[in-house]
Motif scaffolding. Structure first.
Motif, PDB file in Angstrom:
ATOM      1  N   LEU A 106       0.823  -0.985  -0.077  1.00  0.00           N
ATOM      2  CA  LEU A 106       0.154   0.008  -0.113  1.00  0.00           C
ATOM      3  C   LEU A 106       0.891   1.277   0.063  1.00  0.00           C
ATOM      4  O   LEU A 106       0.530   2.338  -0.524  1.00  0.00           O
ATOM      5  N   ILE A 107       2.006   1.252   0.671  1.00  0.00           N
ATOM      6  CA  ILE A 107       2.591   2.698   0.894  1.00  0.00           C
ATOM      7  C   ILE A 107       3.033   3.223  -0.535  1.00  0.00           C
ATOM      8  O   ILE A 107       3.510   2.456  -1.359  1.00  0.00           O
ATOM      9  N   GLY A 108       2.720   4.584  -0.591  1.00  0.00           N
ATOM     10  CA  GLY A 108       3.235   5.253  -1.787  1.00  0.00           C
ATOM     11  C   GLY A 108       2.001   5.292  -2.864  1.00  0.00           C
ATOM     12  O   GLY A 108       2.183   5.986  -3.964  1.00  0.00           O
ATOM     13  N   LEU A 109       1.165   4.100  -2.838  1.00  0.00           N
ATOM     14  CA  LEU A 109       0.116   4.285  -3.724  1.00  0.00           C
ATOM     15  C   LEU A 109      -0.947   5.448  -3.854  1.00  0.00           C
ATOM     16  O   LEU A 109      -1.237   5.907  -2.715  1.00  0.00           O
ATOM     17  N   ALA A 110      -1.575   5.738  -4.741  1.00  0.00           N
ATOM     18  CA  ALA A 110      -2.516   6.932  -4.696  1.00  0.00           C
ATOM     19  C   ALA A 110      -3.799   6.276  -5.074  1.00  0.00           C
ATOM     20  O   ALA A 110      -3.849   5.196  -5.779  1.00  0.00           O
ATOM     21  N   ALA A 111      -4.949   6.961  -4.838  1.00  0.00           N
ATOM     22  CA  ALA A 111      -6.121   6.510  -5.319  1.00  0.00           C
ATOM     23  C   ALA A 111      -6.198   6.118  -6.712  1.00  0.00           C
ATOM     24  O   ALA A 111      -5.823   7.100  -7.772  1.00  0.00           O
TER      25      ALA A 111
END
Length: 139
Positions: A106-111
């Motif tokens: 999840l870290i660093g992902l955007a919507a």
């Protein structure tokens, strides 16, 4: 300037991480190499490929430590979790440690972004981030 949250044409999506999170997570992952090498290695790979920016330059819709994330899993289920450091993790409260396969994914992902990740049981999964709520207080 290129959009830091656009997907790469092949492989994993581009990710953005603030400098403070990046520094803290590098130390955490290196410290965890002896205890949970697979998860620590995966997190280190994510940190190495991330675009590191000033903390104030991290877009609001990007997952950072302390963010609450709504995502859809490949099984069709919607989940809402908060990404936390290991000492704050509580699965019953939806607080997911960064030192889990899904936390590292999840870290660093955007919507709007999707990523494939491998669970501890070896099964491959895909998740798509639907929304991100930034931390009330910076982690």
């Amino acid at each position: 300037m290129t959009n830091p949250t656009s997907k790469t044409s092949r492989g994993k999506p581009k990710i953005v991480i603030g400098q403070i999170d990046h520094d803290r997570l590098m130390r955490l992952a290196n410290d965890a190499l002896d205890r949970i090498p697979e998860v620590a290695d995966d997190l280190l790979l994510e940190l190495e490929r991330a675009k590191v920016v000033k903390d104030t330059a991290v877009p609001e819709d990007v997952v950072r430590m302390g963010s609450t994330v709504e995502y859809e899993a490949d099984d069709g289920q919607h989940r809402t979790v908060t990404l936390v450091f290991p000492a704050e993790a509580d699965i019953a409260q939806g607080r997911i440690s960064i030192l889990t396969p899904i936390g590292g994914a999840l870290i660093g992902l955007a919507a709007g972004q999707s990523i494939d990740w491998t669970a501890r049981d070896g099964r491959n999964h895909r998740l798509t981030v639907l929304s991100v709520t930034k931390p009330a207080v910076e982690a």
